[in-house]
Write a protein that holds these residues in place. Structure first.
Motif, PDB file in Angstrom:
ATOM      1  N   PHE A   1      -3.995  -2.991   1.815  1.00  0.00           N
ATOM      2  CA  PHE A   1      -3.830  -1.874   0.820  1.00  0.00           C
ATOM      3  C   PHE A   1      -3.416  -0.313   2.330  1.00  0.00           C
ATOM      4  O   PHE A   1      -3.586   0.516   2.548  1.00  0.00           O
TER       5      PHE A   1
ATOM      6  N   MET B   1      -3.393   1.150  -6.718  1.00  0.00           N
ATOM      7  CA  MET B   1      -3.107   1.003  -4.706  1.00  0.00           C
ATOM      8  C   MET B   1      -1.806   0.980  -4.412  1.00  0.00           C
ATOM      9  O   MET B   1      -1.541   1.002  -3.531  1.00  0.00           O
ATOM     10  N   GLU B   2      -1.027  -0.154  -5.496  1.00  0.00           N
ATOM     11  CA  GLU B   2       0.447  -1.092  -4.953  1.00  0.00           C
ATOM     12  C   GLU B   2       1.056   0.358  -5.089  1.00  0.00           C
ATOM     13  O   GLU B   2       2.165   0.452  -4.485  1.00  0.00           O
TER      14      GLU B   2
ATOM     15  N   ARG C   1       0.941   3.847  -4.887  1.00  0.00           N
ATOM     16  CA  ARG C   1       0.150   4.206  -2.980  1.00  0.00           C
ATOM     17  C   ARG C   1       0.960   3.996  -1.949  1.00  0.00           C
ATOM     18  O   ARG C   1       1.520   4.017  -0.816  1.00  0.00           O
ATOM     19  N   LYS C   2       1.163   2.676  -2.115  1.00  0.00           N
ATOM     20  CA  LYS C   2       1.398   1.916  -1.328  1.00  0.00           C
ATOM     21  C   LYS C   2       2.418   1.533  -1.268  1.00  0.00           C
ATOM     22  O   LYS C   2       3.156   1.708   0.269  1.00  0.00           O
TER      23      LYS C   2
ATOM     24  N   ARG D   1      -4.366 -11.902  -4.115  1.00  0.00           N
ATOM     25  CA  ARG D   1      -2.667 -12.035  -4.382  1.00  0.00           C
ATOM     26  C   ARG D   1      -3.000 -13.422  -3.930  1.00  0.00           C
ATOM     27  O   ARG D   1      -1.850 -13.660  -3.370  1.00  0.00           O
TER      28      ARG D   1
END
Lengths: 86, 460
Positions: free
Chosen positions: B24, A48-49, A51-52, B79
């Protein structure tokens, strides 16, 4: 983008996804999950990171390509190059 | 399309789901009916004092080195850092039954040792039970129902020890009366005994504020005092979310933390709901403010789960309150809490929600007065001089819970039937929170994360 740069990107992402993981001595040819005790939630977050941050889409069936830092570099190299060029 | 995802409810699960999705890059809107965040775990200010609702203890507490349990997992997923929640571990807690009490801490070995001392014949049996629980796979999404009582009888021979284990575990998360699903028991056993209790020095507001701040910093939108009137449905999908006042919002996916039955009531075409799916377990809690900390008055346990007979009855009582068992919580009995300006002693009892919901104003007040007197009598067991130190008190009831959370019957733990995959009869409507099945503050946060991951992020 050089292999080392891609490995650094992955390690940067792991430091965000799993800040308690010990990333200073990661071996390039050993599975990340075995070295860092990453679970499936952490692994999804690496994808996901990517992609982000870089707008890279990684289909589920290609997740195994991210097993080690070496395989990440080989697999992500062309994808990152395409994104950077565009 | 107004949003990618609309989330109903700004409680723990809704906020956690919102953070994941907004982080996201999803366009997210959380709709909260009330003017306060937190849902079942919230806080308020009254006469210049801060009160917590819900939170006795944050369960699942583990130290900094542990990585693979719910608390560190959800901090990673959101996070957030350990400092964001400021969790201070308990000293100890107790389970008190007639003639015997068991003490536990955040180290399971202390409970194992105390069981061996109080029930010598059960020492090995209890150790075997702990191993069974440790090895039990609680990640299976939809296992068949197994009775906890029957399972425990297979390990333990002393009936009272079975009751003593059920008491805290049912109080801290059983939507079911009398017995509970083994999976749920295992999850709560681990969260209480294998992991443990902690509390932020500022109470639950510390956690909620950290979540709201994170959610907003990720770009999530929060609409307070926005109550869902109905969900308009077509082709097995939610087409739009209609809020009170008539405004219509459109989103690809809707996550609801309102509860299963409560969510179905938003839909015109909902399937019929069996009566046994409607939760009934609710509580009355009295919160007393004292001019001294309970630990200075001789009471040092963070939490006491008490039961006044050898068998434990966990069910909706006939009378407004069942005083035969309950939970006593002293928020200052956690490490680092010695400088709290005033002491609090909270006592929670099982309640008959009908009695409190249907009472007229006069009767409702009378109940509150009567049970405050009863509270003081019972609290003297723990703090004998409570009358000399009593400043004021507040009480919440099933009616209060219903008013602030819209839970039918004020049922804190929701429907006895959990839907762990979060699915509903509609393709883009999913449940998170209590009725998805992970309970407690940490459970609720994990529920929001899991549902957001499974049905939105991993599906893209």
């Amino acid at each position: 983008m050089g292999d080392q740069r891609i490995k650094d990107i992955i390690l940067d992402i792991i430091a965000v996804v799993a800040p308690d993981a010990e990333v200073s001595n990661v071996k390039s040819d050993v599975r990340l999950r075995d070295q860092l005790d990453l679970d499936s939630m952490d692994f999804l977050d690496i994808v996901m990171e990517l992609r982000k941050r870089y707008k890279i889409e990684i289909p589920k069936e290609e997740y195994p390509e991210l097993a080690t830092l070496d395989s990440c570099a080989a697999y992500l190299g062309p994808k990152l190059a395409a994104v950077t060029a565009a | 399309m107004d949003y990618d995802v609309i989330i109903i409810g700004a409680g723990m699960s809704g906020l956690a789901a919102g953070i994941r999705l907004a982080y996201f890059g999803q366009r997210v809107c959380i709709l909260e009916k009330h003017y306060a965040f937190g849902g079942l775990n919230s806080y308020y200010r009254l006469d210049g004092r801060d009160y917590d609702v819900g939170l006795h203890a944050v369960t699942n507490f583990v130290g900094p080195g542990v990585r693979d349990t719910p608390l560190p997992k959800l901090l990673r997923q959101l996070r957030l850092s350990r400092d964001d929640f400021d969790l201070q571990p308990q000293r100890y807690s107790e389970i008190r039954f007639p003639g015997v009490s068991l003490r536990f801490t955040n180290d399971l070995n202390d409970l194992i040792a105390d069981v061996a001392e109080k029930f010598p014949g059960e020492a090995d049996h209890f150790r075997r039970l702990c191993t069974f629980i440790r090895d039990y796979d609680d990640t299976v999404l939809l296992p068949p129902y197994r009775s906890t009582r029957e399972t425990l009888k297979g390990f333990l021979h002393e009936p009272m020890l079975v009751e003593m284990l059920l008491c805290p575990i049912m109080y801290y998360g059983s939507a079911e009366e009398h017995d509970m699903d083994l999976l749920q028991f295992v999850i709560i056993f681990k969260s209480l005994f294998c992991e443990g209790f902690a509390r932020p020095r500022d109470g639950v507001r510390k956690i909620i504020k950290a979540l709201v701040r994170k959610y907003r910093s990720c770009g999530g939108e929060l609409r307070m005092q926005s109550s869902v009137a109905r969900l308009d449905v077509a082709d097995d999908r939610v087409k739009s979310v209609i809020i009170d006042g008539g405004e219509s919002l459109i989103a690809s996916t809707v996550l609801s933390s309102a509860g299963y039955v409560e969510t179905m009531r938003f839909c015109a075409d909902a399937p019929p709901i069996p009566t046994q799916d409607v939760g009934r377990v609710s509580f009355v809690e009295t919160i007393a403010v004292l001019d001294a900390l309970p630990q200075r008055l001789g009471h040092e346990a963070a939490i006491v789960f008490f039961n006044d007979s050898e068998t434990f009855t966990y069910a909706m009582p006939e009378c407004p309150v069942d005083m035969r068992s309950g939970v006593v919580c002293c928020p200052s009995n956690y490490e680092g809490h010695d400088d709290m300006p005033e002491g609090f002693l909270r006592m929670t009892w099982l309640a008959n929600s009908d009695a409190w919901m249907e009472a007229d104003e006069g009767t409702y007040r009378q109940y509150k007065d009567d049970y405050l007197t009863a509270f003081k009598a019972q609290a003297r067991r723990y703090v004998p001089t409570i009358d000399d130190h009593f400043i004021t008190s507040d009480m919440f009831t099933p009616r209060t819970i219903h008013r602030y959370t819209s839970r039918i019957n004020g049922a804190v733990y929701g429907s006895p039937r959990k839907r762990r995959d979060g699915r509903t009869h509609l393709k883009n409507l999913f449940l998170c929170g209590t009725d998805q099945g992970y309970l407690g503050i940490i459970g609720a946060l994990l529920s929001g994360i899991t549902i957001a991951n499974m049905h939105v992020l991993a599906e893209e």
